[in-house]
Design an enzyme around this catalytic site. Sequence first.
Site, mmCIF file in Angstrom:
data_model
loop_
_atom_site.group_PDB
_atom_site.id
_atom_site.type_symbol
_atom_site.label_atom_id
_atom_site.label_comp_id
_atom_site.label_asym_id
_atom_site.label_seq_id
_atom_site.Cartn_x
_atom_site.Cartn_y
_atom_site.Cartn_z
ATOM 1 N N THR A 8 0.795 -1.220 0.000
ATOM 2 C CA THR A 8 0.000 0.000 0.000
ATOM 3 C C THR A 8 0.832 1.278 0.000
ATOM 4 O O THR A 8 0.280 2.369 -0.014
ATOM 5 C CB THR A 8 -0.927 0.027 1.226
ATOM 6 O OG1 THR A 8 -0.124 -0.071 2.407
ATOM 7 C CG2 THR A 8 -1.930 -1.120 1.182
ATOM 8 N N CYS A 9 2.139 1.160 0.004
ATOM 9 C CA CYS A 9 3.039 2.320 0.070
ATOM 10 C C CYS A 9 3.218 2.920 -1.325
ATOM 11 O O CYS A 9 3.637 2.229 -2.258
ATOM 12 C CB CYS A 9 4.389 1.878 0.644
ATOM 13 S SG CYS A 9 5.680 3.127 0.567
#
Length: 108
Positions: A8-9
């Site tokens: 999710t980064c």
Amino acid sequence: MRLYGLKTCDTCRAARRALAAAGREPDEVDVRGDGVPEADLRRFLDAFGEALINRRSTTWRGLSEAERAGDPLTLLTAHPTLMKRPVIEADGRLYLGWGKDVQDKLLG
């Protein structure tokens, strides 16, 4: 090549896309989902020292002062999302983050 990060980064996603576009598809390790072996965390700490800990993260802000003062290896083992991301292992070298310097070295 191996990329340690979070799915999710945004920075990790940008690194994955750029590396794939350059024909260097990395093996990915999701530090939250897959975890990071202690031996790898030790190598990262040896290479980057305190810079490995992301002191701007929400995880860091949620820690008590006593926890923050603890051993970095213990902290990273308990909270792998504290690791600054991505850590990229390529050609026997370790790289931290996805700044211009890392991009230049890995993308040519």
